[in-house]
Structure formats: structure tokens, C-alpha cells
Design a protein around this motif. Structure first.
Motif, PDB file in Angstrom:
ATOM      1  N   GLU A  41       0.789  -1.183  -0.047  1.00  0.00           N
ATOM      2  CA  GLU A  41       0.119   0.012  -0.031  1.00  0.00           C
ATOM      3  C   GLU A  41       1.030   1.239  -0.010  1.00  0.00           C
ATOM      4  O   GLU A  41       1.963   1.245   0.227  1.00  0.00           O
ATOM      5  N   SER A  42       0.567   2.527  -0.421  1.00  0.00           N
ATOM      6  CA  SER A  42       0.852   3.581  -0.348  1.00  0.00           C
ATOM      7  C   SER A  42       1.549   3.854   1.033  1.00  0.00           C
ATOM      8  O   SER A  42       0.889   3.576   2.057  1.00  0.00           O
TER       9      SER A  42
ATOM     10  N   HIS B  72       1.276  -1.120  -6.544  1.00  0.00           N
ATOM     11  CA  HIS B  72       0.328  -1.383  -5.453  1.00  0.00           C
ATOM     12  C   HIS B  72      -0.802  -2.362  -5.969  1.00  0.00           C
ATOM     13  O   HIS B  72      -1.874  -2.714  -5.697  1.00  0.00           O
TER      14      HIS B  72
ATOM     15  N   LEU C  38      -5.056  -8.410   1.180  1.00  0.00           N
ATOM     16  CA  LEU C  38      -4.813  -7.462   0.224  1.00  0.00           C
ATOM     17  C   LEU C  38      -5.376  -8.070  -1.194  1.00  0.00           C
ATOM     18  O   LEU C  38      -6.203  -7.409  -2.027  1.00  0.00           O
ATOM     19  N   LEU C  39      -5.326  -9.368  -1.388  1.00  0.00           N
ATOM     20  CA  LEU C  39      -5.872  -9.973  -2.756  1.00  0.00           C
ATOM     21  C   LEU C  39      -7.290 -10.093  -2.555  1.00  0.00           C
ATOM     22  O   LEU C  39      -7.999  -9.779  -3.653  1.00  0.00           O
TER      23      LEU C  39
ATOM     24  N   ALA D  68      -9.393  -8.062  -0.957  1.00  0.00           N
ATOM     25  CA  ALA D  68      -9.836  -6.724  -1.064  1.00  0.00           C
ATOM     26  C   ALA D  68     -10.146  -5.984  -2.479  1.00  0.00           C
ATOM     27  O   ALA D  68     -10.878  -5.324  -3.002  1.00  0.00           O
TER      28      ALA D  68
ATOM     29  N   PRO E  95     -20.686  -7.816  -1.454  1.00  0.00           N
ATOM     30  CA  PRO E  95     -19.609  -7.084  -0.574  1.00  0.00           C
ATOM     31  C   PRO E  95     -18.286  -7.314  -0.755  1.00  0.00           C
ATOM     32  O   PRO E  95     -18.037  -8.414  -0.758  1.00  0.00           O
ATOM     33  N   LEU E  96     -17.286  -6.308  -0.588  1.00  0.00           N
ATOM     34  CA  LEU E  96     -15.888  -6.785  -0.709  1.00  0.00           C
ATOM     35  C   LEU E  96     -15.215  -6.974   0.671  1.00  0.00           C
ATOM     36  O   LEU E  96     -15.810  -6.305   1.748  1.00  0.00           O
ATOM     37  N   PRO E  97     -14.667  -8.000   0.788  1.00  0.00           N
ATOM     38  CA  PRO E  97     -13.899  -8.206   1.989  1.00  0.00           C
ATOM     39  C   PRO E  97     -12.693  -7.265   2.324  1.00  0.00           C
ATOM     40  O   PRO E  97     -11.627  -7.304   1.964  1.00  0.00           O
ATOM     41  N   ALA E  98     -13.243  -6.007   2.899  1.00  0.00           N
ATOM     42  CA  ALA E  98     -12.283  -5.038   2.964  1.00  0.00           C
ATOM     43  C   ALA E  98     -11.360  -5.305   4.270  1.00  0.00           C
ATOM     44  O   ALA E  98     -11.681  -5.881   5.210  1.00  0.00           O
ATOM     45  N   ILE E  99     -10.250  -4.604   4.220  1.00  0.00           N
ATOM     46  CA  ILE E  99      -9.389  -4.487   5.487  1.00  0.00           C
ATOM     47  C   ILE E  99      -9.774  -3.368   6.283  1.00  0.00           C
ATOM     48  O   ILE E  99      -9.462  -2.380   5.785  1.00  0.00           O
ATOM     49  N   SER E 100      -9.938  -3.429   7.502  1.00  0.00           N
ATOM     50  CA  SER E 100     -10.497  -2.477   8.311  1.00  0.00           C
ATOM     51  C   SER E 100      -9.246  -1.677   8.762  1.00  0.00           C
ATOM     52  O   SER E 100      -7.982  -1.952   8.877  1.00  0.00           O
ATOM     53  N   GLY E 101      -9.469  -0.417   9.281  1.00  0.00           N
ATOM     54  CA  GLY E 101      -8.323   0.520   9.958  1.00  0.00           C
ATOM     55  C   GLY E 101      -7.386   0.574   8.550  1.00  0.00           C
ATOM     56  O   GLY E 101      -7.823   0.742   7.542  1.00  0.00           O
ATOM     57  N   ARG E 102      -6.214   1.167   9.009  1.00  0.00           N
ATOM     58  CA  ARG E 102      -5.177   1.722   8.100  1.00  0.00           C
ATOM     59  C   ARG E 102      -3.792   1.305   8.796  1.00  0.00           C
ATOM     60  O   ARG E 102      -3.855   0.790   9.873  1.00  0.00           O
TER      61      ARG E 102
ATOM     62  N   ARG F 227      -4.868  -4.859  12.407  1.00  0.00           N
ATOM     63  CA  ARG F 227      -6.056  -5.082  11.297  1.00  0.00           C
ATOM     64  C   ARG F 227      -6.322  -6.846  10.842  1.00  0.00           C
ATOM     65  O   ARG F 227      -7.059  -6.888  10.215  1.00  0.00           O
TER      66      ARG F 227
ATOM     67  N   ASP G 286      -5.904   3.753  -1.579  1.00  0.00           N
ATOM     68  CA  ASP G 286      -5.165   2.253  -1.884  1.00  0.00           C
ATOM     69  C   ASP G 286      -6.411   0.897  -1.726  1.00  0.00           C
ATOM     70  O   ASP G 286      -7.396   1.376  -1.491  1.00  0.00           O
ATOM     71  N   VAL G 287      -5.829  -0.003  -2.260  1.00  0.00           N
ATOM     72  CA  VAL G 287      -6.640  -1.150  -2.496  1.00  0.00           C
ATOM     73  C   VAL G 287      -7.445  -1.567  -1.121  1.00  0.00           C
ATOM     74  O   VAL G 287      -8.799  -1.776  -1.278  1.00  0.00           O
ATOM     75  N   SER G 288      -6.874  -1.465   0.057  1.00  0.00           N
ATOM     76  CA  SER G 288      -7.522  -1.777   1.235  1.00  0.00           C
ATOM     77  C   SER G 288      -8.672  -0.793   1.551  1.00  0.00           C
ATOM     78  O   SER G 288      -9.598  -1.201   2.035  1.00  0.00           O
ATOM     79  N   ILE G 289      -8.387   0.383   1.533  1.00  0.00           N
ATOM     80  CA  ILE G 289      -9.275   1.526   1.758  1.00  0.00           C
ATOM     81  C   ILE G 289     -10.216   1.503   0.598  1.00  0.00           C
ATOM     82  O   ILE G 289     -11.673   1.828   0.927  1.00  0.00           O
TER      83      ILE G 289
ATOM     84  N   ALA H 186     -11.798  -0.808  -0.646  1.00  0.00           N
ATOM     85  CA  ALA H 186     -12.869  -1.696  -0.577  1.00  0.00           C
ATOM     86  C   ALA H 186     -13.974  -1.112   0.616  1.00  0.00           C
ATOM     87  O   ALA H 186     -14.863  -1.379   0.405  1.00  0.00           O
ATOM     88  N   GLN H 187     -13.255  -0.525   1.412  1.00  0.00           N
ATOM     89  CA  GLN H 187     -14.005   0.073   2.570  1.00  0.00           C
ATOM     90  C   GLN H 187     -15.058   1.009   1.968  1.00  0.00           C
ATOM     91  O   GLN H 187     -16.272   1.171   2.388  1.00  0.00           O
TER      92      GLN H 187
ATOM     93  N   ASN I  46     -17.781  -0.454  -0.061  1.00  0.00           N
ATOM     94  CA  ASN I  46     -18.666  -1.120   0.533  1.00  0.00           C
ATOM     95  C   ASN I  46     -19.703   0.089   1.234  1.00  0.00           C
ATOM     96  O   ASN I  46     -21.045  -0.147   1.492  1.00  0.00           O
TER      97      ASN I  46
END
Ligand SMILES: Nc1ncnc2c1ncn2[C@@H]1O[C@H](COP(=O)(O)OP(=O)(O)OP(=O)(O)O)[C@@H](O)[C@H]1O
Ligand SMILES: Nc1ncnc2c1ncn2[C@@H]1O[C@H](COP(=O)(O)OP(=O)(O)OP(=O)(O)O)[C@@H](O)[C@H]1O
Ligand code: SF4
Ligand code: SF4
Ligand SMILES: [Mg+2]
Ligand SMILES: [Mg+2]
Lengths: 330, 323
Positions: free
Chosen positions: A43-44, A213, A254-255, A257, A268-275, A291, B187-190, B192-193, B196
């Protein structure tokens, strides 16, 4: 196995900031052989660019660098400036996300290419001109002779990136680092540029590092992939193994999401919570723990070191790795 | 041409819209005769390469850029003919979310005031009422109102700023939202959040969305139907699954092939894309895609292809569509 062309040992980069020292790269080891492509994803802000700048010795002045960067038997970190300059000019090349970083807006494309070529290859003007035209043709620029007289702003983004690649390749480098070379480009142009890089890499037997990324970019094009998180390499594996049998929960997350083309709309996408964690704060335990859905007690206490998996060349840094036995998740 | 099924009621009906920009003594043909509809409660995805006119279309729909010709019917009323107070009233019902969340927030204003601003403009005078609505909408987008309301934008990450932008867009309870690349800078992870979140907000507030993006997988994730644009014109429109499984326009097919797939078993197709898009200042005659199209022939340069149905709900503007 032959000796690697590039070996990075225990590289750490710290940047002083008003909020304290920032760990941009946190003790990374990597190696790469001639003719191979390594993808670095993350990620960034995870440190991809700082790592590539550490390899090239192009860090900001205030940065603190430790570790070794062995290139063909020489440690670039400790190389005399004159020798380093020669090496950078002839054997190491870099392509950035924004081609304008490497192009000079007030010089014609021809002048820039010919200057670079003459500086590195001791050719006379007419030979350098011929070589410039050949290079532009090789990177897929139509009517290259006419392009020589144009300025960068007269070219599209995709064209500029092709020209930046032509300049990077002009000195026949042995290592090419491409830092998000296609992030700013449209998908159709992105595919063209990635094809171009792959073709030139094969033809020249270069070692190449592609930083991105986008896991999609490395999936079909890298031999090996390193996943970075918060300044560290948290998983590294031959590409197939990484995508099929990742051990690191972060790689899996990561994959997962990424929206996939074969998924039905409105799933719904399996998002990663937080940062990601603040790189100026001290870290206890696993950097991904806040996370991670597999995190358990010890994850918040002990920092997982990179360990070897069952497949040679597959390393992961996790206390509760996933997909460890044959068949699971396959 | 009506692209919706008979039972669907179009909330938005864009009819033959033309938008141009002057550039010195030249004209940029940004949107050249686009027609499309968005049914109440649906999400229409809009994709295409950089510069093809997606943002221009979105802004012209909201009357932030006036069209040269054509009509934009919203709930039956022609926005292009509206001015002054009528337009201002209508604007409460339509909102815009931008690509760059950080740049679209005033750095010197507190989050609470930023989100309350549309209420102030709309004339909600009661401060207690404003505060309540800001509080509610911030909670809805997953932010703690008590923690964020008094802080400044620079204290937030890109993903959090986009949540704030979404809150600002939703605070007036709009019916229709244009999302212009809302996750492209994340970013990819954000990403998706936020996708959703948009889906959840759509369900909760009963929204209708025009979702602009250049990433086809992102568009598919949220869209009921997808429209593909190329150099100011509509190429193809149809139900998402159908369009992705059986693209009829050569450009849609090209876009699909060019996507890098995160699976090492899928070999990237040799880039079939020949060349780059031409300039919208002097677009090609006939079909605008013909300079890059493997199927182009004489007719393609002579005659502009009209949009026509090829399958239920699927429409394509091509003289030689794919089977
Ligand atoms: N010049 C600088 N001074 C201080 N900190 C910096 C500087 N450049 C980068 N950083 C910080 O160093 C860390 C690593 O940054 P880096 O640019 O290597 O990330 P990256 O992985 O390349 O991210 P991106 O995908 O956004 O390019 C980040 O926390 C970033 O904020
Ligand atoms: N204010 C303006 N003046 C002149 N030309 C403009 C202006 N705004 C946009 N254009 C041009 O109009 C065309 C369409 O631009 P638009 O921003 O709508 O494209 P887009 O599809 O949103 O692209 P992107 O994916 O890059 O956001 C482009 O050629 C652009 O350069
Ligand atoms: S060490 Fe623990 S927290 Fe870190 S990735 Fe592994 S399971 Fe998750
Ligand atoms: S009309 Fe002709 S040029 Fe245009 S997409 Fe169809 S076949 Fe290609
Ligand atoms: Mg970077
Ligand atoms: Mg746009």
C-alpha cells in the motif's frame, strides 16, 4: 543457482520528521538474478519508493541509511562517488511513475536521448542520433525521426513514459527499477507499457524490479513477488506460490480486497479495516496485528521474523501463518 | 432511445447531450451526442479512458457545466432549461462526490462546518437541526462525530477524507449522486471500505447513482448497468454481467482484455491495443474508435454508428459488433 546480480542486506532507511524519526524501510533483505523480474507490492507509504531509492543511492539528503546493497560484488552504499556515478549511468536505470521526473521539459526529446547516449556510450553525434531513432522505434513510437524535434509536453502521457523508458534503456543497463511505471496511465496503455518492459527485459537479459500497488500487474509479469507492509517485507515468494499458497494474512487480505471481474455486482468486498500503523511510533509485535483477523495474544507482543516456508524461496513473517498444509485453501 | 426496460422508471434521462470547451480558437468535443438513462434506485457505471468525457458528462448532468445542446431530464423536468431559484432547489436533490477527497475539502475549515455547508446553502437556519443532521450523517459514514467534527482535514487520511466527502454529499438527503472516480485515489484496502460504504449508503438512503471510474472491476462491483464511453461518444451500454461476459463493441472487448488480473495463471494477453486515443479537438470522422479498431473498414470512416439493441437491455454503437 548462479550468484545474484543484486543482493540487499538489512537495509533500513530512517527519515527525520517534526514528529520524530520515521521508519520508511525497516530492515529489508532481497536478492535478484540477471534476467529475472521481482515485483514489490504494498500500500501507499509502505516504503516501496524509499527502498528503490536506497538501492540506487538516491535518498533524500537527510535520510539515514544502513545495511548493504551488493551489486555485482560491490557495495553501492560504500562506493566512491565517482564510481557510483559511472555505475548509475551505465548499469542501473530507473523509470518513475511520472515520466516528467526523468524528462527535462525545456529540451527536445532528441537532445535528451542523444545526450544520455553520448554521455554513456562514447558515440559520435550521427551514431547517437541513429541509436536514438532505433530506441524510440523499439519502444513503439511511431515516426521516431519526427519525435526527436518535439518537446515532452507535445506528447501524451503514454508516449512520455515510452520516451522515459527509451532513455532508461539507452545505456544498456543490467538492472532496471520501474517504480509504478503505469499507475498514471489508462489500462490499454498500461498493458502496452508492461509488454514493452517485459520484452526489453527478456531481450537484454536485464534484472528488473517492478514496484506497484496493483497485484494484477505483478501476477502475470514477475518471477517473484515481495509484499511490503509498514516498511518491512512480510512475505516473499515465487509468484505462483504467493498467489496460490500465501502464508501471510496480509497478502490474503490484500488479494481479497480487490474487486474481481468474475464476481457478481453488489457482492460486498472483504475490506481490511483500519489503516497501516504510524511509522514514527514505536511498534510492538506484528505491524499488521491491529487489522489482522487471525491476530492472537502473542501477535501484539512478539515481532514475527521472516521464516522459510516449505517451498524454497518462500518466506513469511507471521506467527499464525495460513494455508500451511497441503490442500488447505488450494 | 430508451435503454431501460418498460417497468423501470428513469430518474435521469440524458438526451443527445453535447458539451464542448473552447481552447484558443479550437473546440474540444468532450461529449458529442450522448443519450442514457438511469432508473430510480439503480447504479449506472460509466467507464472509459482518461479524457473520454466522463467528468464532463457528470458535471453537465448536474448543470455545473452547461451543455451546448441536448436535454437532461431529472424526474421529468429539464434541468438544462432551469435557472436561478428553480435550479437551486433542484440542486438539493442531486450531489457530486469527487476523485480527490483531500483537495475537495477546504483545509482551513473544521469537518463539522464542511459537512454542514450544504445545509447552510440550502437555507436550513436552525443551528441545532444542522448539528443533528451533521452528527447523523457522520455516524452513517462510519466516523465518530464527537471525535471528528472539530478537527481539520489534514488530520485525516485519504480514506477518511472520502468518508467526509460522502457525508457532505449525503447531508441534504439527495436522491441522485454522481460519484466521479470516488476510489481512484485510494489504496486497495481503503478502496474496498469506501465501495462497501457507498453500497450501504445507497441502500440506506435509497439513492440512485451515476458511478464514474476507469477501473472496470471497480465499476462492476457496484453497478447494475454499465455504459462505456470513447472519445466523447457512448459505445455500449448494458447490464453489468452481460456486458462483461459478452461485450459487443470492439472497444469494450479491448478494455476487458487489457485489465491486469491478479492471478498468475492468467497470462496477460499481448496488448492488442494499437496506438492511443486521438485528440478530441479533431476526432476521427465516422466511428471515433476506428483508428484503433481491428474491425474498421470503409463504412466506419464514412458513417457514424448509431446506438442499437443487440440483446435484451444491451445497446451498441458499432457497424460490425462482435457476435
Ligand atoms: N521526503 C520524505 N520525508 C519524510 N518522509 C517521507 C519522505 N518521502 C516519503 N516519506 C515517508 O516514508 C514512508 C515510505 O514512503 P514511500 O514513498 O517509500 O512509500 P511508497 O510505498 O512508495 O508509497 P506510494 O505507493 O504512495 O508511492 C512513508 O511513510 C512516507 O510518508
Ligand atoms: N475546462 C476545460 N477546458 C478545455 N478542455 C477541457 C476542459 N475540461 C476538460 N477538457 C477536455 O475535455 C475532454 C474530456 O475531459 P473529461 O475531464 O471530461 O474526461 P474524463 O473522461 O473525466 O477523463 P479522466 O479519466 O482523466 O478524468 C478532455 O480532452 C479534456 O482535456
Ligand atoms: S503475526 Fe499475528 S497479527 Fe501478524 S499477520 Fe500473523 S496472525 Fe496476523
Ligand atoms: S463502427 Fe467500425 S471502427 Fe467503430 S467499433 Fe465498430 S467496427 Fe470498429
Ligand atoms: Mg512510491
Ligand atoms: Mg474525470
Amino acid at each position: 543457482m548462479s550468484t545474484p546480480l543484486l543482493t540487499i542486506e538489512d537495509i533500513a532507511v530512517e527519515l527525520p520528521t517534526p514528529r520524530g524519526n520515521l521508519r520508511a524501510v525497516d530492515h529489508v533483505d532481497l536478492s535478484l538474478q540477471a534476467g529475472r523480474t521481482l515485483g514489490i507490492v504494498g500500500e501507499s507509504g509502505c516504503g516501496k519508493t524509499m527502498l528503490s531509492r536506497a538501492i540506487l543511492q538516491l535518498l533524500p539528503k537527510k535520510a539515514k541509511l544502513s545495511g548493504r546493497v551488493m551489486f555485482d560484488g560491490e557495495d553501492l552504499v560504500r562506493l566512491a562517488p565517482e564510481r557510483l556515478r559511472r555505475l548509475r549511468a551505465r548499469e542501473l536505470a530507473v523509470v518513475f511513475q511520472d515520466p516528467m521526473t526523468s524528462l527535462n521539459p525545456v529540451l527536445t526529446i532528441g537532445t535528451q536521448l542523444m545526450e544520455t547516449i553520448q554521455e554513456h556510450l562514447e558515440l559520435d553525434a550521427s551514431a547517437a542520433r541513429k541509436r536514438s531513432i532505433d530506441l524510440l522505434a523499439a519502444v513503439g513510437i511511431p515516426a521516431p525521426e519526427q519525435r526527436l524535434g518535439q518537446y515532452p509536453h507535445q506528447c501524451s502521457g503514454g508516449m512520455r513514459q515510452r520516451i522515459a523508458i527509451a532513455i532508461a534503456l539507452s545505456c544498456e543497463p543490467r538492472l532496471l527499477i520501474a517504480d509504478e511505471p503505469t499507475t498514471a496511465l489508462d489500462v490499454t496503455i498500461q498493458a502496452q507499457i508492461l509488454d514493452l518492459l517485459a520484452r526489453e527485459q527478456r531481450r537484454r537479459h536485464m534484472a528488473m524490479i517492478i514496484i506497484t500497488h496493483d497485484l494484477g500487474v505483478v501476477a502475470g509479469r514477475a518471477d517473484e513477488v515481495a509484499v511490503m507492509y509498514a516498511g518491512r517485507v512480510v512475505e516473499r515468494a515465487p509468484t505462483q506460490a504467493l498467489f496460490k499458497r500465501m502464508h501471510m494474512p496480509y497478502t490474503e487480505a490484500l488479494l481479497a480486497a480487490i474487486p474481481k471481474l468474475d464476481t457478481a455486482p453488489h457482492t460486498p468486498l472483504p475490506a481490511i479495516s483500519g489503516r497501516p500503523p504510524d511509522p514514527t511510533r514505536p511498534l510492538k509485535g506484528c505491524s499488521f496485528a491491529p487489522r489482522c483477523r487471525y491476530a492472537a495474544g502473542r501477535c501484539h507482543e512478539a515481532k514475527p521474523e521472516l521464516k522459510s516456508a516449505e517451498i524454497s524461496g518462500h518466506l513469511y513473517a507471521c506467527l499464525h501463518p495460513i494455508r500451511m498444509t497441503e490442500g488447505i485453501g488450494a | 432511445m430508451m435503454q431501460l426496460a418498460a417497468r423501470e422508471e428513469p430518474l435521469l434521462n440524458v438526451d443527445n447531450l453535447v458539451v464542448e470547451y473552447g481552447l484558443g480558437n479550437k473546440t474540444v468535443h468532450a461529449v458529442s451526442g450522448v443519450s442514457l438513462q438511469v432508473a430510480r434506485g439503480e447504479t449506472l457505471g460509466l467507464v472509459g479512458e482518461s479524457g473520454c468525457g466522463k467528468s464532463t458528462l457528470g458535471r453537465a448532468v448536474l448543470q455545473l457545466r452547461r451543455a451546448k445542446s441536448g436535454r437532461v431530464l431529472f424526474d421529468g423536468e429539464d434541468l438544462t432549461a432551469m435557472e436561478g431559484e428553480a435550479l437551486r432547489q433542484m440542486r438539493r436533490r442531486v450531489q457530486l462526490i469527487f476523485q480527490d477527497p483531500i483537495a475537495s475539502l477546504n483545509p482551513r475549515r473544521r469537518i463539522g462546518d464542511i459537512v454542514a455547508e450544504p445545509l447552510v446553502i440550502a437555507g436550513v437556519k436552525d443551528a441545532v437541526e444542522r448539528k443533528r443532521r451533521v452528527h447523523d450523517v457522520l455516524s452513517a459514514v462510519g466516523l465518530d462525530p464527537d471525535l471528528v467534527a472539530n478537527r481539520l482535514p489534514h488530520e485525516f487520511s485519504g480514506g477518511q477524507c472520502q468518508r467526509i466527502c460522502i457525508a457532505r454529499a449525503l447531508v441534504l438527503n439527495p436522491e441522485f449522486v454522481v460519484c466521479d472516480e470516488p476510489v481512484s485515489a485510494l489504496d486497495v484496502s481503503i478502496r474496498a471500505q469506501i465501495l462497501n460504504l457507498l453500497e450501504a449508503m445507497k441502500a440506506r438512503f435509497g439513492l440512485t447513482l451515476l458511478f464514474i471510474a476507469h477501473d472496470l472491476a471497480v465499476v462492476k462491483a457496484v453497478s447494475d448497468r454499465v455504459a462505456v464511453m470513447y472519445l466523447g461518444r457512448l459505445c455500449e451500454v448494458g447490464p453489468s454481467e452481460q456486458l462483461f461476459a459478452r461485450p459487443a463493441h470492439p472497444y469494450t472487448s479491448l478494455l476487458l482484455q487489457a485489465i491486469p488480473v491478479p492471478d498468475p495463471d492468467v497470462r496477460p494477453a499481448e496488448s492488442v491495443a494499437t496506438g492511443e486515443p486521438p485528440s478530441p479537438i479533431a476526432p476521427p470522422s465516422g466511428c471515433r474508435f476506428r483508428t484503433r479498431c481491428p474491425r474498421a473498414d470503409q463504412r466506419c470512416s464514412a458513417e457514424i454508428p448509431e446506438l442499437r439493441g443487440v440483446a435484451p437491455g444491451q445497446f451498441v454503437a458499432c457497424h460490425h459488433p462482435l457476435a
